[in-house]
Design a protein around this motif. Structure first.
Motif, short mmCIF file in Angstrom:
data_model
loop_
_atom_site.label_atom_id
_atom_site.label_comp_id
_atom_site.label_asym_id
_atom_site.label_seq_id
_atom_site.Cartn_x
_atom_site.Cartn_y
_atom_site.Cartn_z
N LEU A 1 0.84 -1.21 0.00
CA LEU A 1 0.00 0.00 0.00
C LEU A 1 0.87 1.26 0.00
N ILE A 2 1.82 1.33 0.94
CA ILE A 2 2.55 2.60 1.07
C ILE A 2 3.61 2.79 0.00
N THR A 3 3.87 1.75 -0.78
CA THR A 3 4.76 1.95 -1.92
C THR A 3 3.96 2.08 -3.22
N GLY A 4 2.63 2.15 -3.10
CA GLY A 4 1.77 2.42 -4.25
C GLY A 4 1.60 1.26 -5.20
N ARG A 5 1.98 0.03 -4.75
CA ARG A 5 1.84 -1.11 -5.65
C ARG A 5 0.47 -1.76 -5.55
N GLN A 6 -0.27 -1.45 -4.48
CA GLN A 6 -1.68 -1.85 -4.42
C GLN A 6 -2.51 -0.59 -4.21
N LYS A 7 -3.73 -0.63 -4.71
CA LYS A 7 -4.57 0.56 -4.68
C LYS A 7 -5.60 0.50 -3.57
N TYR A 8 -6.28 1.62 -3.37
CA TYR A 8 -7.44 1.69 -2.49
C TYR A 8 -8.48 2.48 -3.26
N SER A 9 -9.71 2.50 -2.75
CA SER A 9 -10.78 3.17 -3.48
C SER A 9 -10.44 4.64 -3.69
N SER A 10 -10.60 5.10 -4.94
CA SER A 10 -10.17 6.46 -5.27
C SER A 10 -11.07 7.52 -4.60
N ILE A 11 -12.20 7.11 -4.06
CA ILE A 11 -13.09 8.07 -3.40
C ILE A 11 -12.37 8.79 -2.26
N PHE A 12 -11.40 8.11 -1.63
CA PHE A 12 -10.76 8.70 -0.45
C PHE A 12 -9.66 9.69 -0.82
N ASN A 13 -9.51 9.93 -2.12
CA ASN A 13 -8.56 10.96 -2.55
C ASN A 13 -9.22 12.32 -2.73
N TYR A 14 -10.52 12.38 -2.40
CA TYR A 14 -11.20 13.68 -2.43
C TYR A 14 -11.12 14.29 -1.02
N PRO A 15 -11.00 15.63 -0.96
CA PRO A 15 -10.87 16.27 0.37
C PRO A 15 -12.23 16.44 1.07
N THR A 16 -12.19 16.51 2.41
CA THR A 16 -13.41 16.81 3.19
C THR A 16 -13.33 18.28 3.60
N LEU A 17 -14.00 19.14 2.84
CA LEU A 17 -13.82 20.58 3.01
C LEU A 17 -14.65 21.18 4.15
N THR A 18 -15.84 20.62 4.39
CA THR A 18 -16.70 21.19 5.43
C THR A 18 -17.27 20.08 6.30
N TRP A 19 -17.93 20.47 7.39
CA TRP A 19 -18.54 19.48 8.27
C TRP A 19 -19.61 18.67 7.53
N ALA A 20 -20.28 19.32 6.57
CA ALA A 20 -21.34 18.62 5.82
C ALA A 20 -20.77 17.44 5.03
N ASP A 21 -19.47 17.49 4.72
CA ASP A 21 -18.85 16.38 3.99
C ASP A 21 -18.91 15.09 4.80
#
Lengths: 95, 317
Positions: free
Chosen positions: B104-124
């Motif tokens: 994971l930390i060497t980028g050879r396996q992936k995770y869901s790309s949804i978690f690459n979006y930022p959480t900008l407000t509490w509503a997120d």
């Protein structure tokens, strides 16, 4: 920083409530029995799933070979007389 | 499975067992590709749970009430637990925990790309619970019937625990939506930003998903990407009305003939960009995970050293 040696693996068994036997719920890594119990508490009983925990080193579990399933478990299947439904009894009796 | 000599007949027997809905268990013989597909999928799922702690974890200290803070803490702790159930399932296939973290930390396996979006407000936090967890549950419910036993059992447990995740998100958004004008707008803005990425969580369209056919044949996958996505849309539209929030798609409408909602085209170029490492938070997510791993190394080593010393004392006594 390497992960060459993980903490050992433990199998976790939970007693759901008093009166029931312990059942396998999963596994986890821990360095010793005490931390294995603590980790099992955190990981497998976050919603009151158990009143007692067993942890067993995974290497201490000896399992039957899946390829032996036939020879190991087939014999009873031709011994229907071991089941109560094998016997004819009067239907109107409590038996 | 009856013992056979050639790989071909083993493959055949394996497929027959799958066709008969026989669950595959760790010590059963399985085709190498089944094993590697399963390892990759379960590991990616586990990584997603672990990385998924970050976007919401960022809001724990800023939750607006003690109630919301306690809920969010419990939810993030659940994600950690779900990651661990899944890592344990992957390990039954012969990979090591540390090995998976390394991948994971060497980028050879992936995770869901949804978690690459930022959480900008509490509503997120609300939008993630309602939409992201809602999409995840839709996907995971289908996976409770996946052919690999340890994975299916982890899914059952995870689904049971996750229904609160979606509900707390819905409730959070409902409160904001019925609050002040600014709160309502904050909720709407979060939904606007999370809706399309949530739809992308089901993966590329079936026509562009090369592994789907084999995964369906092996019953790793029980429902196709497009069918799951449609299921999620149909479920979510009425919920958005109850919330008083709009879904940001002008083409979203009920199709009487199909018996489903039609929806607009998904921006797959954005999906490819984010999967390819160019999302807003890819580098940060991995950096945080790596720092936690490296920062925790001495604890792992110390605990092991202590146990070794305990052992030697016991045997000396």
């Amino acid at each position: 920083m390497s992960h060459s040696e993980d903490w050992p693996l433990w199998e976790v068994f939970l007693r759901g409530r008093r009166g029931l036997s312990h059942q396998h719920v999963g596994s986890l890594h821990a360095p010793d029995p005490e931390l294995a119990l603590q980790n099992a508490r955190d990981l497998y009983t976050r919603r009151g799933e158990g009143v007692s925990i067993w942890v067993v080193r995974s290497t201490e579990v000896h399992a039957s070979d899946p390829d032996d399933q036939g020879p190991l478990f087939d014999p009873p299947s031709d011994k229907a007389y071991r089941h109560p439904t094998f016997y004819k009894v009067p239907e109107d009796l409590q038996l | 499975m009856p013992p056979t000599n050639s790989d071909e007949s083993r493959d055949l027997a394996f497929q027959e067992a799958i066709d008969a809905d026989r669950t595959v268990e760790p010590r059963d013989w399985m085709p190498e590709r089944y094993r590697s597909t399963m390892v990759r999928q379960i590991a990616q799922h586990a990584h997603s749970e672990i990385i998924g702690m970050q976007p919401e974890g960022n809001w724990i200290t800023r939750a607006p009430s003690l109630r919301r803070k306690a809920i969010l803490l419990a939810k993030v702790q659940d994600e950690a637990g779900h990651g661990l159930y899944l890592y344990a399932a992957a390990e039954t296939l012969g990979v090591g925990r540390g090995e998976l973290t390394e991948l994971l930390i060497t980028g050879r396996q992936k995770y869901s790309s949804i978690f690459n979006y930022p959480t900008l407000t509490w509503a997120d936090v609300g939008a993630i619970g309602w939409l992201v967890d809602g999409a995840a549950i839709t996907n995971q419910l289908a996976l409770t019937k996946t052919s690999y036993g340890p994975y299916a059992r982890a899914m059952v447990r995870i689904c049971r625990e996750e229904s609160f995740h979606q509900r707390q998100g819905f409730e959070l958004l409902a409160e904001l939506s019925r609050g002040t004008r600014a709160q309502h707008e904050m909720a709407q803005d979060a939904v606007n930003r999370w809706w399309w990425p949530a739809l992308m969580m089901f993966g590329p369209p079936d026509s562009e998903s090369p592994n789907t056919a084999q995964s369906m044949a092996w019953k790793i996958k029980r429902v196709s990407n497009d069918d799951l996505r449609q299921r999620f849309v149909d479920m979510t539209v009425p919920q958005s009305r109850a919330l008083g929030l709009d879904l940001p798609d002008s083409q979203l409408r009920w199709n009487e003939a199909r018996g489903h909602y039609d929806f607009g085209p998904i921006d797959w170029e954005e999906f490819r960009q984010v999967v390819g490492g160019h999302g807003a938070c890819n580098a940060q997510r991995i950096a945080v995970r790596r720092a936690a791993d490296e920062g925790g190394a001495w604890v792992r080593e110390a605990a092991r050293a202590w146990e070794v010393r305990q052992q030697s004392r016991t045997s000396a006594a």
